[in-house]
Scaffold this motif. Structure first.
Motif, PDB file in Angstrom:
ATOM      1  N   LYS A  80     -34.332  46.254   8.677  1.00 12.81           N
ATOM      2  CA  LYS A  80     -33.239  45.435   8.109  1.00 12.81           C
ATOM      3  C   LYS A  80     -31.792  45.499   9.047  1.00 12.81           C
ATOM      4  N   LYS A  81     -32.059  46.452   9.971  1.00 10.00           N
ATOM      5  CA  LYS A  81     -30.617  46.264  10.763  1.00 10.00           C
ATOM      6  C   LYS A  81     -30.670  45.096  11.664  1.00 10.00           C
ATOM      7  N   ALA A  82     -29.581  44.399  11.644  1.00  6.76           N
ATOM      8  CA  ALA A  82     -29.421  43.131  12.343  1.00  6.76           C
ATOM      9  C   ALA A  82     -29.672  43.392  14.005  1.00  6.76           C
ATOM     10  N   PRO A  83     -30.647  42.486  14.511  1.00  9.24           N
ATOM     11  CA  PRO A  83     -30.712  42.554  15.863  1.00  9.24           C
ATOM     12  C   PRO A  83     -29.898  41.975  16.595  1.00  9.24           C
ATOM     13  N   THR A  84     -29.703  42.516  17.750  1.00  9.47           N
ATOM     14  CA  THR A  84     -28.639  42.508  18.869  1.00  9.47           C
ATOM     15  C   THR A  84     -29.416  41.787  20.017  1.00  9.47           C
ATOM     16  N   ILE A  85     -28.606  40.941  20.983  1.00  8.16           N
ATOM     17  CA  ILE A  85     -29.104  40.149  22.032  1.00  8.16           C
ATOM     18  C   ILE A  85     -28.251  40.702  23.036  1.00  8.16           C
ATOM     19  N   LYS A  86     -28.789  41.252  24.205  1.00  7.04           N
ATOM     20  CA  LYS A  86     -28.114  41.678  25.356  1.00  7.04           C
ATOM     21  C   LYS A  86     -28.459  40.791  26.364  1.00  7.04           C
ATOM     22  N   SER A  87     -27.492  40.121  27.081  1.00  6.30           N
ATOM     23  CA  SER A  87     -27.701  39.442  28.343  1.00  6.30           C
ATOM     24  C   SER A  87     -27.119  40.307  29.669  1.00  6.30           C
ATOM     25  N   VAL A  88     -28.068  40.382  30.293  1.00  6.32           N
ATOM     26  CA  VAL A  88     -27.763  41.235  31.601  1.00  6.32           C
ATOM     27  C   VAL A  88     -28.076  40.440  32.872  1.00  6.32           C
ATOM     28  N   PRO A  89     -27.213  40.003  33.553  1.00 11.22           N
ATOM     29  CA  PRO A  89     -27.133  38.828  34.730  1.00 11.22           C
ATOM     30  C   PRO A  89     -27.752  39.871  35.782  1.00 11.22           C
ATOM     31  N   THR A  90     -28.650  39.348  36.512  1.00  5.93           N
ATOM     32  CA  THR A  90     -29.334  40.002  37.839  1.00  5.93           C
ATOM     33  C   THR A  90     -29.033  39.150  38.787  1.00  5.93           C
ATOM     34  N   ALA A  91     -29.024  39.760  40.252  1.00  6.71           N
ATOM     35  CA  ALA A  91     -28.707  38.927  41.297  1.00  6.71           C
ATOM     36  C   ALA A  91     -29.862  38.785  42.196  1.00  6.71           C
ATOM     37  N   HIS A  92     -30.025  37.862  43.153  1.00  4.30           N
ATOM     38  CA  HIS A  92     -31.173  37.881  43.871  1.00  4.30           C
ATOM     39  C   HIS A  92     -31.409  38.967  44.264  1.00  4.30           C
ATOM     40  N   PRO A  93     -32.986  39.314  44.550  1.00  2.98           N
ATOM     41  CA  PRO A  93     -33.309  40.650  44.894  1.00  2.98           C
ATOM     42  C   PRO A  93     -32.822  41.169  46.257  1.00  2.98           C
ATOM     43  N   ASP A  94     -32.308  40.042  47.061  1.00  2.00           N
ATOM     44  CA  ASP A  94     -32.035  40.609  48.580  1.00  2.00           C
ATOM     45  C   ASP A  94     -30.527  40.952  48.680  1.00  2.00           C
ATOM     46  N   GLN A  95     -29.936  40.814  47.294  1.00  2.00           N
ATOM     47  CA  GLN A  95     -28.380  41.067  47.240  1.00  2.00           C
ATOM     48  C   GLN A  95     -28.389  42.489  46.885  1.00  2.00           C
ATOM     49  N   ARG A 100     -55.564  48.143  10.369  1.00  4.63           N
ATOM     50  CA  ARG A 100     -56.682  47.029  10.220  1.00  4.63           C
ATOM     51  C   ARG A 100     -55.795  45.692  10.627  1.00  4.63           C
ATOM     52  N   GLY A 101     -56.117  44.831  11.540  1.00  4.53           N
ATOM     53  CA  GLY A 101     -55.564  43.635  11.600  1.00  4.53           C
ATOM     54  C   GLY A 101     -55.647  42.440  10.671  1.00  4.53           C
ATOM     55  N   PRO A 102     -54.903  41.574  10.640  1.00  5.07           N
ATOM     56  CA  PRO A 102     -53.760  41.273  11.714  1.00  5.07           C
ATOM     57  C   PRO A 102     -52.418  42.230  11.652  1.00  5.07           C
ATOM     58  N   ARG A 103     -51.898  42.688  12.381  1.00  4.33           N
ATOM     59  CA  ARG A 103     -50.699  43.316  12.473  1.00  4.33           C
ATOM     60  C   ARG A 103     -49.429  42.395  13.034  1.00  4.33           C
ATOM     61  N   THR A 104     -48.517  42.261  12.338  1.00  8.53           N
ATOM     62  CA  THR A 104     -47.376  41.315  12.692  1.00  8.53           C
ATOM     63  C   THR A 104     -46.167  42.097  12.586  1.00  8.53           C
ATOM     64  N   PHE A 105     -45.282  41.590  13.455  1.00  8.38           N
ATOM     65  CA  PHE A 105     -44.086  42.258  13.977  1.00  8.38           C
ATOM     66  C   PHE A 105     -42.691  41.708  13.256  1.00  8.38           C
ATOM     67  N   GLU A 106     -41.733  42.431  13.335  1.00  7.52           N
ATOM     68  CA  GLU A 106     -40.437  42.050  13.233  1.00  7.52           C
ATOM     69  C   GLU A 106     -39.747  42.494  14.629  1.00  7.52           C
ATOM     70  N   ILE A 107     -38.622  41.850  14.980  1.00  4.63           N
ATOM     71  CA  ILE A 107     -37.791  41.993  16.085  1.00  4.63           C
ATOM     72  C   ILE A 107     -36.584  42.987  15.967  1.00  4.63           C
ATOM     73  N   LEU A 108     -36.510  44.114  16.226  1.00  3.51           N
ATOM     74  CA  LEU A 108     -35.346  44.881  16.391  1.00  3.51           C
ATOM     75  C   LEU A 108     -34.350  44.721  17.151  1.00  3.51           C
ATOM     76  N   ASN A 109     -34.429  44.267  18.512  1.00  4.30           N
ATOM     77  CA  ASN A 109     -33.782  44.112  19.475  1.00  4.30           C
ATOM     78  C   ASN A 109     -34.346  43.130  20.249  1.00  4.30           C
ATOM     79  N   SER A 110     -33.435  42.170  21.026  1.00  2.00           N
ATOM     80  CA  SER A 110     -33.864  41.501  22.267  1.00  2.00           C
ATOM     81  C   SER A 110     -32.787  41.634  23.630  1.00  2.00           C
ATOM     82  N   GLU A 111     -33.434  41.597  24.633  1.00  2.00           N
ATOM     83  CA  GLU A 111     -32.639  41.930  25.835  1.00  2.00           C
ATOM     84  C   GLU A 111     -33.059  40.559  26.642  1.00  2.00           C
ATOM     85  N   VAL A 112     -32.239  39.601  27.171  1.00  2.00           N
ATOM     86  CA  VAL A 112     -32.451  38.340  27.811  1.00  2.00           C
ATOM     87  C   VAL A 112     -31.681  38.846  29.234  1.00  2.00           C
ATOM     88  N   THR A 113     -32.608  39.032  30.394  1.00  2.00           N
ATOM     89  CA  THR A 113     -31.808  38.988  31.634  1.00  2.00           C
ATOM     90  C   THR A 113     -32.118  37.701  32.467  1.00  2.00           C
TER      91      THR A 113
END
Length: 242
Positions: free
Chosen positions: A15-30, A187-200
């Protein structure tokens, strides 16, 4: 490895409201300063960490690796949890290839099924946003999952990762992913709820506006006949392009 060839399989409080975190990443060579809490691995799901490291190694200075670069021999330790999904409409994707753990969770072969099949109705809007972010960003997306316990089914937690892939034209129309759970499946099917989302969001040499126009299929995927999942060394070939 081609899209129509399967992987070789080796032997909470909702029941906890999900949070969305946006974490920018640089080019791998930087050189980039990143907060430690943003990069701290989740040791409960080592398969997720290994798959992300494999995908990152495939980038080789590019925005995203190509679908053709993915070789199942590089991810043998997490093959049963791994999958490749294809975008069929904005915010919608279907499984092209899937490991046995996903079939065991669903109680049937999941190839051709939408990714949303694993989610409760109240979580599908969040999933749609996560898939759009992965394909359109492009971005790495991680979802913390929970499946409530019921008669004959224990409570389980899980984690899903979406890692963008480019097709032969350079358009981001695939994701390499993994769905890992902790605890007996029940026993399947098992279906899920989303607690937290992280977008990079990803950054690299290639600008998003220079990528080819992304085209997706308009036809809905057909579910496979229901049946008990069985472990086999190699899964069947399924060609959706013909």
């Amino acid at each position: 490895m081609h899209d129509d060839t399967d992987f070789a399989a080796p032997e909470a409080d909702t029941k906890k409201a999900p949070t969305i975190k946006s974490v920018p990443t640089a080019h791998p060579d930087q050189n980039t300063v990143v907060q430690l809490e943003q990069k701290k691995p989740d040791y409960r799901f080592p398969e997720i960490t290994k798959l992300e490291a494999y995908w990152a190694a495939l980038r080789k200075g590019r925005l995203v690796p190509k679908r053709a670069d993915v070789n199942p021999r590089g991810i043998e330790s997490c093959l049963e949890y791994a999958f490749i999904a294809e975008e069929v409409a904005p915010g919608l994707a279907r499984f092209r290839i899937a490991g046995m753990h996903l079939s065991e969770l669903m109680g049937m072969d999941v190839r051709g099924m939408p990714v949303s099949s694993f989610f409760k109705a109240n979580a599908r809007t969040q999933l749609r946003d996560a898939l759009k972010a992965a394909f359109e960003g492009p971005a790495i997306v991680k979802l913390d999952l929970t499946a409530r316990g019921s008669f004959g089914n224990p409570h389980i937690t899980g984690k899903l990762i979406l890692l963008p892939l480019a097709d032969e034209t350079g358009a981001v129309t695939r994701v390499l992913g993994a769905l890992v759970t902790i605890g007996p499946i029940g026993r399947g099917p098992r279906t899920f709820e989303i607690l937290n989302s992280e977008v990079t969001p990803l950054e690299g040499h290639i600008q998003i506006d220079t990528l080819p126009h992304r085209t997706v299929e308009a036809t809905a995927p057909k579910a496979q006949p229901k049946g008990k999942a069985t472990r086999v060394p190699y899964l069947r070939v399924l060609d959706f392009d013909n």
